[in-house]
Design a protein around this motif. Structure first.
Motif, short mmCIF file in Angstrom:
data_model
loop_
_atom_site.label_atom_id
_atom_site.label_comp_id
_atom_site.label_asym_id
_atom_site.label_seq_id
_atom_site.Cartn_x
_atom_site.Cartn_y
_atom_site.Cartn_z
N THR A 15 0.75 -1.12 0.02
CA THR A 15 0.07 -0.03 -0.09
C THR A 15 0.94 1.21 -0.07
OG1 THR A 15 -1.64 -1.33 1.00
CG2 THR A 15 -1.91 1.25 1.32
N LEU A 16 0.54 2.26 -1.02
CA LEU A 16 1.30 3.52 -1.11
C LEU A 16 0.85 4.35 0.00
CD1 LEU A 16 3.84 4.99 -2.67
CD2 LEU A 16 1.76 5.99 -4.02
N ARG A 17 1.66 4.91 0.90
CA ARG A 17 1.59 5.74 2.00
C ARG A 17 2.15 7.30 1.72
NH1 ARG A 17 2.18 1.32 6.88
NH2 ARG A 17 0.46 -0.22 6.04
N GLN A 18 1.45 8.14 2.30
CA GLN A 18 2.11 9.44 2.11
C GLN A 18 2.79 9.90 3.49
OE1 GLN A 18 2.44 11.01 -0.95
NE2 GLN A 18 3.57 12.37 0.06
N GLY A 19 3.89 10.47 3.64
CA GLY A 19 4.49 10.93 5.02
C GLY A 19 4.87 12.19 4.76
#
Length: 73
Positions: A15-19
């Motif tokens: 899953t691509l996550r944004q930080g």
């Protein structure tokens, strides 16, 4: 920093996550080593799972490829 290169298959689509520092993803890679026997033949070793963290454009590319192709190597 040390780098180890292994070749295996993804256990599932990450899953691509944004930080705060941009996109990232965690992936599990399953690797099965080939073990050479005394007679010169090879057998499969036990599968080993590696948890890896991928960031930046590599994370985006990994998730895009996994979603488009399913199980990728």
């Amino acid at each position: 920093m040390s780098y180890i290169t292994r070749t295996g298959n993804l256990a599932e689509t990450p899953t691509l996550r944004q930080g705060e520092r941009g996109p990232y993803a965690y992936a599990r890679v399953i690797v099965t080593d080939r073990i050479r026997q005394d007679g010169g033949s090879y057998v499969d070793g036990a599968p080993i799972g590696y948890d890896v963290a991928v960031s930046g454009s590599e994370a985006v590319n990994l998730v895009d490829a996994a979603e488009a192709s399913g199980n990728i190597r």
